[in-house]
Write a protein that holds these residues in place. Sequence first.
Motif, PDB file in Angstrom:
ATOM      1  N   ASN A 103      -9.809  -9.961  16.986  1.00 58.46           N
ATOM      2  CA  ASN A 103      -8.340 -10.540  17.787  1.00 58.46           C
ATOM      3  C   ASN A 103      -8.165 -11.703  18.135  1.00 58.46           C
ATOM      4  O   ASN A 103      -6.969 -12.328  18.096  1.00 58.46           O
ATOM      5  CB  ASN A 103      -7.635  -9.490  17.884  1.00 58.46           C
ATOM      6  CG  ASN A 103      -7.121  -8.132  17.781  1.00 58.46           C
ATOM      7  OD1 ASN A 103      -7.195  -8.235  15.639  1.00 58.46           O
ATOM      8  ND2 ASN A 103      -7.598  -7.158  18.007  1.00 58.46           N
ATOM      9  N   ARG A 112      -6.403 -14.824  16.434  1.00 58.33           N
ATOM     10  CA  ARG A 112      -5.501 -14.567  15.396  1.00 58.33           C
ATOM     11  C   ARG A 112      -4.567 -14.027  16.350  1.00 58.33           C
ATOM     12  O   ARG A 112      -3.492 -14.483  15.473  1.00 58.33           O
ATOM     13  CB  ARG A 112      -6.350 -13.622  14.361  1.00 58.33           C
ATOM     14  CG  ARG A 112      -5.483 -13.534  13.047  1.00 58.33           C
ATOM     15  CD  ARG A 112      -6.735 -12.586  12.371  1.00 58.33           C
ATOM     16  NE  ARG A 112      -6.089 -12.255  11.249  1.00 58.33           N
ATOM     17  CZ  ARG A 112      -6.410 -12.208  10.082  1.00 58.33           C
ATOM     18  NH1 ARG A 112      -7.735 -12.082   9.275  1.00 58.33           N
ATOM     19  NH2 ARG A 112      -6.205 -11.885   8.474  1.00 58.33           N
ATOM     20  N   HIS A 113      -4.092 -13.012  16.630  1.00 55.96           N
ATOM     21  CA  HIS A 113      -3.875 -12.191  17.411  1.00 55.96           C
ATOM     22  C   HIS A 113      -2.721 -12.153  18.666  1.00 55.96           C
ATOM     23  O   HIS A 113      -2.185 -12.176  19.324  1.00 55.96           O
ATOM     24  CB  HIS A 113      -4.420 -10.178  16.581  1.00 55.96           C
ATOM     25  CG  HIS A 113      -3.945 -10.289  14.899  1.00 55.96           C
ATOM     26  ND1 HIS A 113      -3.016 -10.201  14.571  1.00 55.96           N
ATOM     27  CD2 HIS A 113      -4.584  -9.928  14.362  1.00 55.96           C
ATOM     28  CE1 HIS A 113      -2.789 -10.185  13.054  1.00 55.96           C
ATOM     29  NE2 HIS A 113      -4.490  -9.937  13.600  1.00 55.96           N
ATOM     30  N   TYR A 152     -14.875 -14.398  13.050  1.00 59.62           N
ATOM     31  CA  TYR A 152     -13.667 -14.233  13.205  1.00 59.62           C
ATOM     32  C   TYR A 152     -12.939 -15.425  13.652  1.00 59.62           C
ATOM     33  O   TYR A 152     -13.540 -16.845  14.030  1.00 59.62           O
ATOM     34  CB  TYR A 152     -14.003 -13.634  14.834  1.00 59.62           C
ATOM     35  CG  TYR A 152     -15.241 -12.446  14.359  1.00 59.62           C
ATOM     36  CD1 TYR A 152     -14.831 -11.499  13.076  1.00 59.62           C
ATOM     37  CD2 TYR A 152     -15.374 -11.689  15.534  1.00 59.62           C
ATOM     38  CE1 TYR A 152     -15.029 -10.948  12.925  1.00 59.62           C
ATOM     39  CE2 TYR A 152     -16.028 -10.093  15.145  1.00 59.62           C
ATOM     40  CZ  TYR A 152     -15.749  -9.873  14.014  1.00 59.62           C
ATOM     41  OH  TYR A 152     -16.245  -8.682  13.666  1.00 59.62           O
ATOM     42  N   GLY A 153     -11.660 -15.293  13.997  1.00 61.50           N
ATOM     43  CA  GLY A 153     -10.763 -16.430  14.338  1.00 61.50           C
ATOM     44  C   GLY A 153      -9.745 -17.314  12.574  1.00 61.50           C
ATOM     45  O   GLY A 153      -9.005 -17.782  13.004  1.00 61.50           O
ATOM     46  N   ARG A 154      -9.520 -16.819  12.039  1.00 63.01           N
ATOM     47  CA  ARG A 154      -9.652 -17.105  10.468  1.00 63.01           C
ATOM     48  C   ARG A 154      -8.051 -16.479  10.898  1.00 63.01           C
ATOM     49  O   ARG A 154      -8.023 -15.667  10.915  1.00 63.01           O
ATOM     50  CB  ARG A 154     -10.311 -16.909   9.201  1.00 63.01           C
ATOM     51  CG  ARG A 154     -10.584 -15.517   9.129  1.00 63.01           C
ATOM     52  CD  ARG A 154     -12.076 -15.020   7.570  1.00 63.01           C
ATOM     53  NE  ARG A 154     -12.239 -14.227   7.636  1.00 63.01           N
ATOM     54  CZ  ARG A 154     -13.105 -13.327   6.238  1.00 63.01           C
ATOM     55  NH1 ARG A 154     -13.591 -14.469   6.088  1.00 63.01           N
ATOM     56  NH2 ARG A 154     -13.863 -12.103   7.007  1.00 63.01           N
ATOM     57  N   ASP A 155      -8.078 -17.287   9.690  1.00 60.77           N
ATOM     58  CA  ASP A 155      -6.289 -17.154   9.774  1.00 60.77           C
ATOM     59  C   ASP A 155      -6.078 -16.805   8.291  1.00 60.77           C
ATOM     60  O   ASP A 155      -7.084 -15.786   7.677  1.00 60.77           O
ATOM     61  CB  ASP A 155      -5.124 -18.441   9.949  1.00 60.77           C
ATOM     62  CG  ASP A 155      -5.146 -19.227   8.451  1.00 60.77           C
ATOM     63  OD1 ASP A 155      -6.226 -19.493   7.554  1.00 60.77           O
ATOM     64  OD2 ASP A 155      -4.926 -20.618   9.245  1.00 60.77           O
ATOM     65  N   THR A 208     -12.842 -18.057  17.031  1.00 56.11           N
ATOM     66  CA  THR A 208     -13.269 -16.567  18.167  1.00 56.11           C
ATOM     67  C   THR A 208     -14.529 -17.642  19.367  1.00 56.11           C
ATOM     68  O   THR A 208     -14.126 -16.779  20.638  1.00 56.11           O
ATOM     69  CB  THR A 208     -13.526 -15.332  17.931  1.00 56.11           C
ATOM     70  OG1 THR A 208     -11.896 -15.257  16.821  1.00 56.11           O
ATOM     71  CG2 THR A 208     -13.403 -14.025  18.182  1.00 56.11           C
TER      72      THR A 208
END
Length: 328
Positions: A22, A25-26, A53-56, A65
């Motif tokens: 997350n 991203r979140h 990780y970290g992609r929209d 991330t």
Amino acid sequence: MECTHLGRTGLTVSRLCLGTMNFGRHTEESEAHRLMDTAHERGINFFDTANAYGRDGEGNLKGRTEEIIGRWFAQGGGRRERTVLATKVYADMSDWPNEGKLSALAIRKGVEASLRRLRADHIDLYQMHHIDRATPWEEIWQAMEVLVAQGKILYVGSSNFAGWHIAQAQEAARSRHFLGLVSEQSLYNLLDRAVELEVIPALQGYGLGLIPWSPLRGGLLGGVLRKEREGTLGRSALGYANELLAEHRDRIQAYEDFADEIGTDPAGLALAWLLSRPAVTAPIIGPRTAAQLDAAIGALDVQLDQETLDRLDELFPGHRPAPEDYAW
């Protein structure tokens, strides 16, 4: 915080693993940094991430991330030294050839890019995010052996492998006198128990630790119906799990009623069940707040007797090891 060895290795890790999917991203970077600091304060030393990780929603910002974690490490104070760092390779990081999968070139490029983003000189557990059916094990293991010899990685793990993939990988490693895999990261929770058929027996046979992902099945096992009644469930909280909720609503309600009956939070019960399962090293938790982190840690104090385990098996039937599950 309880600790254990990762599979057959001498590596000591906390029995809960901080998931970072997350982050970026979140979860904003400042909050992510606070969560990692809090995790250390609570004794969690095992962190999991991935290069993608970290992609929209459009697939952009892959690697963000790892960059967030790298900036946290850069603050010093023993942050990197006290962390058992796990990341992954396999995802296509661009449209250009050899920017993904598990060729020797892709593995080399992947680890170098992850180390830059993480601002680290080595990765403790380097995990193959998926099986690559186009690359032979001789090539994969040779690439991993080079990275171990260079000190850029210490251990190798898999993720989302079938039982026969694990056996194939380990036999190829054994022929090279290489340690091979030490862990497998699989989808495993009360609702998803397919790994009990062949993956967990393979892990037990080869001495690998199991790192379950999605232990609450996207929030379905975290008291979702109670939150729905209380009006505290965000409209997008479940995401992809919304369809599963419609399919399993009656079962989830019975589960939440049972958790109330035994005086346990549903999320804590789901984590405690995983911690009681064979081969499980550390479920991956993905808290967004310190309160959620503390609630997850509380699962370590939940003791499940045989009657409780039997009732959970009634609510969520599992599998015997193959072939007895489907044959004699």
